[in-house]
Design a protein around this motif. Structure first.
Motif, PDB file in Angstrom:
ATOM      1  N   GLU A  17       0.828  -1.199   0.000  1.00  0.00           N
ATOM      2  CA  GLU A  17       0.000   0.000   0.000  1.00  0.00           C
ATOM      3  C   GLU A  17       0.868   1.258   0.000  1.00  0.00           C
ATOM      4  N   ARG A  18       1.911   1.262   0.827  1.00  0.00           N
ATOM      5  CA  ARG A  18       2.819   2.425   0.870  1.00  0.00           C
ATOM      6  C   ARG A  18       3.434   2.678  -0.501  1.00  0.00           C
ATOM      7  N   GLU A  19       3.927   1.610  -1.122  1.00  0.00           N
ATOM      8  CA  GLU A  19       4.590   1.775  -2.422  1.00  0.00           C
ATOM      9  C   GLU A  19       3.595   2.184  -3.508  1.00  0.00           C
ATOM     10  N   PHE A  20       2.412   1.590  -3.512  1.00  0.00           N
ATOM     11  CA  PHE A  20       1.407   1.981  -4.502  1.00  0.00           C
ATOM     12  C   PHE A  20       1.096   3.470  -4.349  1.00  0.00           C
ATOM     13  N   GLN A  21       0.868   3.919  -3.116  1.00  0.00           N
ATOM     14  CA  GLN A  21       0.577   5.336  -2.874  1.00  0.00           C
ATOM     15  C   GLN A  21       1.724   6.226  -3.364  1.00  0.00           C
ATOM     16  N   ALA A  22       2.952   5.808  -3.098  1.00  0.00           N
ATOM     17  CA  ALA A  22       4.107   6.625  -3.461  1.00  0.00           C
ATOM     18  C   ALA A  22       4.282   6.718  -4.981  1.00  0.00           C
ATOM     19  N   TYR A  23       4.094   5.615  -5.677  1.00  0.00           N
ATOM     20  CA  TYR A  23       4.196   5.671  -7.146  1.00  0.00           C
ATOM     21  C   TYR A  23       3.028   6.432  -7.756  1.00  0.00           C
ATOM     22  N   TYR A  24       1.865   6.302  -7.183  1.00  0.00           N
ATOM     23  CA  TYR A  24       0.703   7.087  -7.628  1.00  0.00           C
ATOM     24  C   TYR A  24       1.022   8.583  -7.473  1.00  0.00           C
ATOM     25  N   GLU A  25       1.620   8.940  -6.343  1.00  0.00           N
ATOM     26  CA  GLU A  25       1.984  10.337  -6.097  1.00  0.00           C
ATOM     27  C   GLU A  25       2.978  10.840  -7.147  1.00  0.00           C
ATOM     28  N   ASN A  35       6.230  17.301 -13.307  1.00  0.00           N
ATOM     29  CA  ASN A  35       6.061  16.001 -13.948  1.00  0.00           C
ATOM     30  C   ASN A  35       7.405  15.462 -14.409  1.00  0.00           C
ATOM     31  N   ALA A  36       7.551  14.173 -14.298  1.00  0.00           N
ATOM     32  CA  ALA A  36       8.713  13.494 -14.862  1.00  0.00           C
ATOM     33  C   ALA A  36       8.443  13.278 -16.347  1.00  0.00           C
ATOM     34  N   SER A  37       9.427  12.793 -17.054  1.00  0.00           N
ATOM     35  CA  SER A  37       9.268  12.505 -18.479  1.00  0.00           C
ATOM     36  C   SER A  37       8.240  11.392 -18.675  1.00  0.00           C
ATOM     37  N   ASP A  38       7.689  11.305 -19.871  1.00  0.00           N
ATOM     38  CA  ASP A  38       6.743  10.224 -20.170  1.00  0.00           C
ATOM     39  C   ASP A  38       7.399   8.865 -19.976  1.00  0.00           C
ATOM     40  N   PHE A  39       8.676   8.757 -20.336  1.00  0.00           N
ATOM     41  CA  PHE A  39       9.424   7.516 -20.140  1.00  0.00           C
ATOM     42  C   PHE A  39       9.403   7.105 -18.668  1.00  0.00           C
ATOM     43  N   HIS A  40       9.686   8.056 -17.775  1.00  0.00           N
ATOM     44  CA  HIS A  40       9.706   7.746 -16.342  1.00  0.00           C
ATOM     45  C   HIS A  40       8.298   7.525 -15.791  1.00  0.00           C
ATOM     46  N   LYS A  41       7.315   8.239 -16.339  1.00  0.00           N
ATOM     47  CA  LYS A  41       5.932   7.997 -15.904  1.00  0.00           C
ATOM     48  C   LYS A  41       5.520   6.557 -16.168  1.00  0.00           C
ATOM     49  N   LYS A  42       5.927   6.026 -17.306  1.00  0.00           N
ATOM     50  CA  LYS A  42       5.604   4.630 -17.626  1.00  0.00           C
ATOM     51  C   LYS A  42       6.260   3.690 -16.622  1.00  0.00           C
ATOM     52  N   ILE A  43       7.491   3.989 -16.234  1.00  0.00           N
ATOM     53  CA  ILE A  43       8.183   3.175 -15.225  1.00  0.00           C
ATOM     54  C   ILE A  43       7.457   3.266 -13.883  1.00  0.00           C
TER      55      ILE A  43
END
Length: 168
Positions: free
Chosen positions: A103-111, A123-131
């Motif tokens: 849950e912590r990690e999901f929340q952090a990546y969602y953020e 915003n990060a690059s689209d490449f990093h957003k996909k990661i």
């Protein structure tokens, strides 16, 4: 936020080997501070890679370990990764503790994708957003098929899917 000014400050810190001061400057500049934050520490640098880690027991103050080469990388990416760790600092505080790692990690990546807790983060690059999205999906899967946690985050998962469909 004037990114040219931020970069100027960061370069001055970098020239003087003040990585921790530079990181503190970003916390202040991008409203990332939290009372559960115990400070930054340095960890071993890995060439061409940077990894930050939040250390501390649940309910206790958290220390974020950063590499000395942190500011050799793209500033938007660095800010997103620092925000990720600072969300962990909040999640591990004695108030509103998020006990489940998935849950912590999901929340952090969602953020990192939507910046709802830290709206000043770029915003990060689209490449990093996909990661980031792939990592969020990975932790979502780890929550367990049709689990209570998956149901809790179903709407956020759908938001991530919609974002990714636009990026493809």
């Amino acid at each position: 936020m004037d990114f040219d000014q931020v970069r100027l400050h960061l370069n001055a810190y970098k020239e003087n080997d003040q990585v921790i001061d530079a990181a503190k400057y970003l916390l202040y500049s991008f409203d990332l501070e939290h009372e559960n934050f115990a400070g930054f520490g340095l960890r071993k640098a890995i060439p061409n890679l940077f990894l930050l880690i939040t250390e501390g027991e649940l309910g206790e103050p958290q220390k974020v370990m950063i590499p000395p080469n942190l500011f050799d990388f793209d500033l938007n990416l660095v800010l997103n990764v620092i925000a990720h760790e600072m969300l962990h600092v909040r999640q591990k505080s004695s108030i509103n503790t998020v006990e489940d790692k998935n849950e912590r990690e999901f929340q952090a990546y969602y953020e990192m994708l939507f910046h709802k807790v830290f709206p000043k983060i770029p915003n990060a690059s689209d490449f990093h957003k996909k990661i980031f999205a792939d990592k969020a999906f990975e932790y979502y899967r780890r929550m367990g098929e049709n689990s209570e946690l998956q149901q809790k985050y179903a709407a956020q998962k759908k938001e991530i899917e919609q974002l990714i469909s636009i990026l493809l």
